[in-house]
Design an enzyme around this catalytic site. Structure first.
Site, PDB file in Angstrom:
ATOM      1  CE1 TYR A 101      -3.626   2.830   0.930  1.00 22.25           C
ATOM      2  CE2 TYR A 101      -1.827   3.684   2.012  1.00 22.25           C
ATOM      3  CZ  TYR A 101      -2.986   3.674   1.450  1.00 22.25           C
ATOM      4  OH  TYR A 101      -3.738   4.889   1.582  1.00 22.25           O
ATOM      5  CD  GLU A 189      -6.183   4.508  -0.879  1.00 18.57           C
ATOM      6  OE1 GLU A 189      -5.906   4.746   0.199  1.00 18.57           O
ATOM      7  OE2 GLU A 189      -6.979   3.507  -1.263  1.00 18.57           O
TER       8      GLU A 189
END
Ligand code: GDP
Ligand code: MN
Length: 388
Positions: A101, A189
């Site tokens: 991530y 993101e």
């Protein structure tokens, strides 16, 4: 405003982030054509403005063109978290080794952007924050200095990324920060950022949330808004000029002024405890006319989770009699037996109360103070929940 995955990855590519980006289809036939063009195994991905598509069955591999058509047909008929799927992205499939991530967002408390990385990729970051907070590594970014290389390396080492990938990772971190800056994002993101079995780092999914207050200077991004994909109530609220945020509680709130709306939500939390909470944040703004109030009430009542409604109006520029008229207007169009509590105070409060009283609405009670109003709305919601 949120961008779709395909739009986000398109932006990433402009800032040098390696992505896999195929084409968007709106029909199974189109999916078939794209899959044939791409050749080999593809992944069919629902384009909806919410996360957790994978878990919901909205991301599927297809080994043949026929399978791509079939899977697209299936996914285009789905609804994910209440949002119907109208587009699918057909990407060449990746050979995933590891999922990471990487995201950057505003840290309001710190007054700075913060970049976050985690070895627990592919899972929603909120879930990681809850289950395994130590797995998230953070670096605050000085807006005047920008992201420094050592910070990217800190993140890489913090998530135990093998050394051979640090250079590529640093480049991607810079690209992501540039994307965030240039799109006036509040969140950018990559989840997952994958290390393929061939040893390459690639952004496989992307999410960009743009600050609505910056859209005026981002005309190209504003153009990308997909109204069809947004929840209906959000579209209606925006058209009416209401600030509306849906939450998952049971008490619908209609308030004028952002500060008062926050206070109202706090009071509901105070008396509602773990059992009931606010169903939304809704600020009708100053000087709202009856029409706007009616739209707001219709939005609140369209939420199936709402068990009671609380009106908390402090009349300054807003006139309480206008609000009262708006409430009656909306109730004339959508009949409801949801219990409602109203507190009117300030400009033309007496007139407003008189209008409400003369309408004789059996499920509407008034309250003098905010404490009383919050308690009544909480009690009413609890009663309605027990009755169900
Ligand atoms: P989200 O669930 O909405 O976040 O959708 P993602 O785009 O992140 O996809 C969910 C998951 O599907 C990823 O974490 C991967 O595990 C898997 N996935 C996505 N694309 C591919 C692919 O090209 N190949 C393989 N094998 N898995 C993929
Ligand atoms: Mn994802």
């Amino acid at each position: 405003m949120n961008l779709h995955e395909y739009q986000s990855k398109g932006r990433f590519a402009r800032f040098g982030i390696p992505v896999i980006l195929g084409k968007v289809a709106t029909s199974p036939q189109e999916a078939y054509e794209i899959a044939r063009e791409l050749g080999g195994t593809v992944v069919v991905k629902s384009q909806v403005l919410t996360g957790g598509r994978g878990k919901a069955g909205g991301v599927k591999l297809a080994r043949t063109t026929e399978e791509a058509e079939q899977v697209a047909n299936q996914i285009l008929g789905m609804s994910i978290k209440g949002l119907p799927v109208r587009k699918v992205l057909i990407d060449p499939a990746a050979n995933i080794g590891t999922e990471i991530y990487l995201g950057v967002t505003n840290d309001r408390a710190a007054g700075k952007p913060v970049m976050m990385a985690s070895s627990e990729g592919g899972v929603e970051i909120e879930q990681v924050a809850h289950d395994k907070p130590e797995a998230i590594i953070r670096e605050h970014i000085d807006p005047f200095l920008g992201l420094r290389d050592y910070q990217a390396r800190n993140l890489a080492s913090g998530i135990n990324l093998p050394r051979e990938h640090w250079r590529a990772f640093t480049k991607i971190a810079h690209g992501l920060y540039q994307t965030y800056l240039n799109t006036d994002a509040v969140l950018a993101e990559i989840n997952p950022l994958v290390i393929t079995r061939e040893g390459q780092l690639i952004a496989l999914d992307g999410k960009i949330s743009i600050d609505d207050n910056a859209l005026f200077r981002q005309p190209e991004l504003a153009e990308m808004r997909d109204i069809e994909a947004e929840p209906k109530e959000v579209v209606h609220a925006r058209a009416a000029g209401l600030s509306y945020v849906k939450l998952d509680g049971q008490i619908g709130c209609m308030v004028n002024g952002a500060g008062l709306a926050m206070t109202t939500m706090d009071m509901i939390k105070l008396y509602g405890g773990d059992e009931v909470g606010p169903a939304n944040f809704l600020d009708i703004g100053g000087g709202a006319q009856a029409d706007k109030v009616a739209v707001a009430l219709r939005i609140i009542l369209s939420d199936p989770g709402v068990r009671s409604v609380l009106f908390n109006i402090f009349g300054g520029i807003t006139r309480c009699d206008e609000v009262a008229r708006g409430i009656l207007q909306a109730l004339g169009e959508v009949s409801t037996n949801v219990p409602m509590v109203i507190r009117l105070n300030g400009t033309n409060a007496a007139e407003g109360r008189a209008i409400i009283d003369s309408a004789n609405i059996p499920n509407l009670t008034s309250a003098e103070t905010l404490t009383e109003a919050a308690q009544k709305a909480v009690d009413a919601a609890k009663q309605a929940m027990r009755a169900n």
